[in-house]
Design a protein around this motif. Structure first.
Motif, PDB file in Angstrom:
ATOM      1  N   ALA A  16    -109.765 -18.315  12.488  1.00 17.26           N
ATOM      2  CA  ALA A  16    -110.779 -18.064  11.459  1.00 17.26           C
ATOM      3  C   ALA A  16    -111.461 -16.716  11.681  1.00 17.26           C
ATOM      4  O   ALA A  16    -111.663 -15.945  10.735  1.00 17.26           O
ATOM      5  CB  ALA A  16    -111.813 -19.191  11.473  1.00 17.26           C
ATOM      6  N   GLY A  17    -111.812 -16.419  12.929  1.00 22.19           N
ATOM      7  CA  GLY A  17    -112.504 -15.167  13.234  1.00 22.19           C
ATOM      8  C   GLY A  17    -111.662 -13.955  12.874  1.00 22.19           C
ATOM      9  O   GLY A  17    -112.115 -13.032  12.176  1.00 22.19           O
ATOM     10  N   GLU A  44    -111.910 -21.475  25.082  1.00 25.87           N
ATOM     11  CA  GLU A  44    -110.586 -21.381  24.456  1.00 25.87           C
ATOM     12  C   GLU A  44    -110.633 -21.646  22.958  1.00 25.87           C
ATOM     13  O   GLU A  44    -111.555 -22.298  22.466  1.00 25.87           O
ATOM     14  CB  GLU A  44    -109.653 -22.396  25.106  1.00 25.87           C
ATOM     15  CG  GLU A  44    -109.329 -22.003  26.526  1.00 25.87           C
ATOM     16  CD  GLU A  44    -108.101 -22.713  27.042  1.00 25.87           C
ATOM     17  OE1 GLU A  44    -107.588 -23.609  26.361  1.00 25.87           O
ATOM     18  OE2 GLU A  44    -107.680 -22.359  28.156  1.00 25.87           O
ATOM     19  N   ALA A  51     -99.213 -25.454  10.134  1.00 26.37           N
ATOM     20  CA  ALA A  51     -98.581 -25.602   8.820  1.00 26.37           C
ATOM     21  C   ALA A  51     -99.532 -25.105   7.744  1.00 26.37           C
ATOM     22  O   ALA A  51    -100.752 -25.281   7.848  1.00 26.37           O
ATOM     23  CB  ALA A  51     -98.232 -27.067   8.572  1.00 26.37           C
ATOM     24  N   PHE A 220    -115.359 -25.942  16.373  1.00 23.59           N
ATOM     25  CA  PHE A 220    -116.151 -27.175  16.336  1.00 23.59           C
ATOM     26  C   PHE A 220    -117.540 -26.992  16.968  1.00 23.59           C
ATOM     27  O   PHE A 220    -118.450 -27.761  16.696  1.00 23.59           O
ATOM     28  CB  PHE A 220    -115.409 -28.304  17.056  1.00 23.59           C
ATOM     29  CG  PHE A 220    -114.244 -28.868  16.277  1.00 23.59           C
ATOM     30  CD1 PHE A 220    -114.342 -29.115  14.916  1.00 23.59           C
ATOM     31  CD2 PHE A 220    -113.038 -29.170  16.915  1.00 23.59           C
ATOM     32  CE1 PHE A 220    -113.277 -29.645  14.191  1.00 23.59           C
ATOM     33  CE2 PHE A 220    -111.960 -29.706  16.205  1.00 23.59           C
ATOM     34  CZ  PHE A 220    -112.089 -29.936  14.843  1.00 23.59           C
ATOM     35  N   LEU A 223    -121.852 -22.967  16.675  1.00 19.36           N
ATOM     36  CA  LEU A 223    -122.981 -22.476  17.466  1.00 19.36           C
ATOM     37  C   LEU A 223    -124.129 -21.914  16.624  1.00 19.36           C
ATOM     38  O   LEU A 223    -125.301 -22.120  16.942  1.00 19.36           O
ATOM     39  CB  LEU A 223    -122.437 -21.369  18.393  1.00 19.36           C
ATOM     40  CG  LEU A 223    -123.309 -20.873  19.504  1.00 19.36           C
ATOM     41  CD1 LEU A 223    -123.599 -21.991  20.477  1.00 19.36           C
ATOM     42  CD2 LEU A 223    -122.614 -19.720  20.231  1.00 19.36           C
ATOM     43  N   VAL A 331    -117.309 -20.267   8.739  1.00 17.16           N
ATOM     44  CA  VAL A 331    -115.917 -20.106   8.297  1.00 17.16           C
ATOM     45  C   VAL A 331    -115.010 -20.775   9.333  1.00 17.16           C
ATOM     46  O   VAL A 331    -115.195 -20.581  10.537  1.00 17.16           O
ATOM     47  CB  VAL A 331    -115.557 -18.605   8.153  1.00 17.16           C
ATOM     48  CG1 VAL A 331    -114.073 -18.437   7.835  1.00 17.16           C
ATOM     49  CG2 VAL A 331    -116.388 -17.953   7.059  1.00 17.16           C
TER      50      VAL A 331
HETATM   51  C1  LIG Z   1    -105.396 -31.659  15.297  1.00 22.37           C
HETATM   52  C2  LIG Z   1    -105.506 -30.464  14.402  1.00 22.37           C
HETATM   53  C3  LIG Z   1    -104.390 -30.040  13.684  1.00 22.37           C
HETATM   54  C4  LIG Z   1    -104.484 -28.961  12.814  1.00 22.37           C
HETATM   55  N1  LIG Z   1    -103.409 -28.596  12.060  1.00 22.37           N
HETATM   56  C5  LIG Z   1    -103.559 -27.656  11.108  1.00 22.37           C
HETATM   57  C6  LIG Z   1    -102.498 -27.315  10.239  1.00 22.37           C
HETATM   58  O1  LIG Z   1    -101.385 -27.817  10.343  1.00 22.37           O
HETATM   59  N2  LIG Z   1    -102.728 -26.392   9.280  1.00 22.37           N
HETATM   60  C7  LIG Z   1    -103.941 -25.783   9.124  1.00 22.37           C
HETATM   61  O2  LIG Z   1    -104.112 -24.989   8.202  1.00 22.37           O
HETATM   62  N3  LIG Z   1    -104.943 -26.045   9.995  1.00 22.37           N
HETATM   63  C8  LIG Z   1    -104.791 -26.956  10.944  1.00 22.37           C
HETATM   64  N4  LIG Z   1    -105.826 -27.229  11.801  1.00 22.37           N
HETATM   65  C9  LIG Z   1    -107.036 -26.423  11.741  1.00 22.37           C
HETATM   66  C10 LIG Z   1    -106.845 -25.110  12.513  1.00 22.37           C
HETATM   67  O3  LIG Z   1    -106.533 -25.382  13.847  1.00 22.37           O
HETATM   68  C11 LIG Z   1    -108.119 -24.287  12.439  1.00 22.37           C
HETATM   69  O4  LIG Z   1    -108.519 -24.180  11.107  1.00 22.37           O
HETATM   70  C12 LIG Z   1    -107.889 -22.900  12.949  1.00 22.37           C
HETATM   71  O5  LIG Z   1    -107.298 -22.894  14.194  1.00 22.37           O
HETATM   72  C13 LIG Z   1    -109.181 -22.128  13.001  1.00 22.37           C
HETATM   73  O6  LIG Z   1    -109.959 -22.520  14.077  1.00 22.37           O
HETATM   74  P1  LIG Z   1    -111.298 -21.714  14.352  1.00 22.37           P
HETATM   75  O7  LIG Z   1    -110.970 -20.272  14.474  1.00 22.37           O
HETATM   76  O8  LIG Z   1    -112.308 -22.124  13.339  1.00 22.37           O
HETATM   77  O9  LIG Z   1    -111.791 -22.303  15.755  1.00 22.37           O
HETATM   78  P2  LIG Z   1    -111.238 -22.062  17.234  1.00 22.37           P
HETATM   79  O10 LIG Z   1    -109.795 -21.837  17.271  1.00 22.37           O
HETATM   80  O11 LIG Z   1    -111.790 -23.187  18.032  1.00 22.37           O
HETATM   81  O12 LIG Z   1    -111.946 -20.712  17.703  1.00 22.37           O
HETATM   82  C14 LIG Z   1    -113.297 -20.682  18.097  1.00 22.37           C
HETATM   83  C15 LIG Z   1    -113.598 -19.325  18.712  1.00 22.37           C
HETATM   84  O13 LIG Z   1    -114.997 -19.239  18.942  1.00 22.37           O
HETATM   85  C16 LIG Z   1    -115.208 -18.694  20.227  1.00 22.37           C
HETATM   86  N5  LIG Z   1    -116.492 -19.163  20.740  1.00 22.37           N
HETATM   87  C17 LIG Z   1    -116.945 -20.436  20.811  1.00 22.37           C
HETATM   88  N6  LIG Z   1    -118.159 -20.460  21.396  1.00 22.37           N
HETATM   89  C18 LIG Z   1    -118.465 -19.162  21.670  1.00 22.37           C
HETATM   90  C19 LIG Z   1    -119.567 -18.537  22.304  1.00 22.37           C
HETATM   91  N7  LIG Z   1    -120.621 -19.232  22.791  1.00 22.37           N
HETATM   92  N8  LIG Z   1    -119.542 -17.195  22.442  1.00 22.37           N
HETATM   93  C20 LIG Z   1    -118.497 -16.459  21.993  1.00 22.37           C
HETATM   94  N9  LIG Z   1    -117.426 -17.006  21.404  1.00 22.37           N
HETATM   95  C21 LIG Z   1    -117.411 -18.342  21.255  1.00 22.37           C
HETATM   96  C22 LIG Z   1    -114.038 -19.183  21.053  1.00 22.37           C
HETATM   97  O14 LIG Z   1    -113.825 -18.381  22.198  1.00 22.37           O
HETATM   98  C23 LIG Z   1    -112.908 -19.042  20.023  1.00 22.37           C
HETATM   99  O15 LIG Z   1    -112.440 -17.712  20.045  1.00 22.37           O
HETATM  100  C24 LIG Z   1    -105.728 -28.271  12.697  1.00 22.37           C
HETATM  101  C25 LIG Z   1    -106.819 -28.664  13.464  1.00 22.37           C
HETATM  102  C26 LIG Z   1    -106.725 -29.751  14.297  1.00 22.37           C
HETATM  103  C27 LIG Z   1    -107.934 -30.163  15.089  1.00 22.37           C
END
Ligand SMILES: Cc1cc2nc3c(=O)[nH]c(=O)nc-3n(C[C@H](O)[C@H](O)[C@H](O)COP(=O)(O)OP(=O)(O)OC[C@H]3O[C@@H](n4cnc5c(N)ncnc54)[C@H](O)[C@@H]3O)c2cc1C
Length: 496
Positions: A16-17, A44, A51, A220, A223, A331
């Motif tokens: 997302a970032g 992490e 997908a 999740f 923050l 986001v």
């Molecule tokens: C079981 C499962 C299956 C999935 N399958 C799919 C799929 O098939 N297709 C699909 O479109 N989506 C899927 N998703 C969703 C997908 O994984 C996420 O939408 C995507 O990876 C984006 O995640 P994110 O960037 O929001 O969070 P994350 O990947 O968790 O990234 C969070 C970031 O925030 C940073 N962070 C956190 N706290 C701090 C802090 N205090 N200071 C600095 N940095 C911090 C971390 O270091 C990390 O870089 C799935 C999700 C799950 C749970």
């Protein structure tokens, strides 16, 4: 309320970032906006999410990422749809394809002609009129031709890919486009006394960073939007019972161009084939099975050798009450989460980002922009929720408490109307902006066991012989076209 935006701070370096950073830095003028992405090296990313659905094409195209580069850099494969096994009943199977069904038939959609033959001649084979389904099962692929009246005109497809590799590709783009990258962990967040807006981030080394607009991509952890601004969460766990997932990649490397979703008595399992491995996972309700038993079921159903230890993930289905509050926009997973049954999470991320770009180039945070953004996201989340619930609600399984609850639970009026209307008339209603097309609703409703009692009367406007000709020629053209398509394997070989 009107607050200037000059410094945009993205917190989080998961998919997302980096999607946000790459997109905003491509379209916002550098002389008016600076963009900084903060990434923790000690926290992490979620490490799943492989997908997608077709709108990913427009996102990549807008970023100037061509398909060949994308496929190569992310070890991607083609996804023509999802095969659902054991969902309607044990041993049942159906396919949810992307794209459109049959051929153009003027005022009445093609599926009404099929319903007429279903009712009159028990023609239950819907899949033969979907070119994506026939191609998927023959492991074939060809790009859409765009040529009017060709069966390949709107050939629908998306990808399976390695999300971490995608994030790396976007990171490279974002850095080339001038995004500042800071590798620090946020320890504290200070608010402005005057209006409760986020003022600055305070890092674990004691340094600080101020900003005007903060984009919460912390997954999740949420923050900023939750732990700092406390916007609240709409918890949908009573409607979608699953709340845990376990992911285990395997070394299996015979990629087929579709996702598999296999139901179990307490949830379901995914199989997502990439070029270099297969992503597997089980999504379940811990009220109905223990973590150990869920892992055991997953392992029992793996086809290859595990490449990593299991990744245990807990989640609460739902969404933030506000996706945009004050000077913070959520986001990605910080905004909410719906289980990956229809691979919609990255799409929701993409939508948030493109909608942000509708509102912030004016360089001001205004209440009408916040309200419009939040109501748009609220609507989209609810539409996707309804579509996912459809798969559970329409089950005929009653071999476990899990499925019995799903079958009898109350659903939204919108969803109820859609199902009843289809059952009584064969009509499928959807909003203009709603992502899932009529073909999707049809495939899932029929696949889950809803048989329409009637079709549009205008589908009676042709003779029985012409009806037979229309259906036969359509399935024959699809069959012939697919036979001449290159194999999915050939496409992947070419990339490699
Ligand atoms: C079981 C499962 C299956 C999935 N399958 C799919 C799929 O098939 N297709 C699909 O479109 N989506 C899927 N998703 C969703 C997908 O994984 C996420 O939408 C995507 O990876 C984006 O995640 P994110 O960037 O929001 O969070 P994350 O990947 O968790 O990234 C969070 C970031 O925030 C940073 N962070 C956190 N706290 C701090 C802090 N205090 N200071 C600095 N940095 C911090 C971390 O270091 C990390 O870089 C799935 C999700 C799950 C749970």
């Amino acid at each position: 309320m009107s607050n200037p935006i000059r410094k945009i701070i993205i917190v989080g370096g998961g998919s997302a970032g980096w999607m946000t950073a790459a997109y905003l830095s491509r379209f916002l003028p550098k002389e008016s906006f600076s963009i900084t992405l903060i990434e923790s090296t000690s926290i992490e990313t979620i490490g799943v999410g492989e997908a997608t659905i077709p709108p990913i094409h427009s996102f990549n195209a807008a970023l100037g990422i061509d398909e060949a580069t994308f496929l190569k850099e992310t070890n991607a494969t083609i996804k023509l749809g999802i095969e659902f096994t054991h969902w309607s009943q044990i041993n049942s199977q159906y396919f949810h394809p992307f794209g459109t069904l049959g051929r153009a038939t003027g005022k009445v959609p093609f599926h009404h002609y099929w319903i007429r033959s279903l009712i009159n001649h028990n023609n239950t084979n819907l899949a033969q009129y979907s070119i994506e389904t026939v191609a998927a099962y023959n492991h074939r692929f060809q790009h859409p031709s765009g040529q009017a009246n060709s069966p390949l005109e709107n050939f629908g497809y998306a990808y399976h890919f390695d999300a971490a590799m995608y994030a790396r590709l976007l990171k490279q783009k974002a850095l080339e486009q001038g995004v500042n990258h800071v590798q620090k962990t946020v320890r504290n967040i200070a608010l402005k006394d005057s209006n409760g807006f986020i003022d600055k981030l305070i890092f674990d080394d004691g340094s600080e960073l101020e900003g005007d607009l903060f984009i919460d991509c912390t997954g999740f952890a949420a923050l900023l939007i939750e732990k700092t601004l406390h916007v609240g969460y709409e918890d949908w766990s009573e409607e979608l019972l699953c709340n845990r997932a376990i992911a285990i990649p395997t070394d299996e490397q015979h990629p087929h161009p579709y996702t598999q979703a296999i139901a179990h008595p307490f949830g379901w399992q995914w199989r997502i084939p990439l070029q270099h491995r297969t992503g597997n996972g089980i999504v379940y309700s811990n009220q109905h099975i223990s973590d150990d038993e869920a892992e055991h079921t997953l392992r029992k159903n793996l086809k290859g050798q595990p490449l990593k230890d299991p990744n245990y993930i807990r989640f609460t289905t739902g969404k933030r009450k506000e996706q945009w509050a004050k000077n913070c926009i959520a986001v990605g997973l910080s905004g909410g989460f719906l289980e990956p049954l229809e691979s919609t999470s990255l799409h929701l991320t993409q939508l948030s980002i493109t909608r942000i770009l509708d509102f912030i180039p004016h360089g001001q945070i205004t209440q009408p922009a916040i309200t419009a953004f939040n109501s748009g996201m609220h609507k989209t989340y609810n539409e996707i929720k309804d579509f996912i619930i459809l798969h559970y609600k329409l089950t005929q399984r009653d071999d476990s408490e899990f499925w019995r609850i799903c079958k009898t639970m109350p659903i939204s009026d919108t969803l109820k109307l859609k199902v009843e209307l289809f059952q009584k008339t064969g009509n499928i209603i959807k909003d203009q902006e709603e992502f899932f097309r009529q073909t999707s609703w049809l495939a899932v409703m029929y696949g889950q066991g809803v048989t329409p009692e009637n079709h549009h009367p205008m589908a009676n406007g042709i003779t029985e012989q012409d009806l037979f000709g229309l259906l036969n020629s359509t399935s024959e053209v699809i069959k012939q076209t697919v036979q001449h398509m290159p194999t999915h394997h050939a496409l992947l070989q070419r990339i490699r």
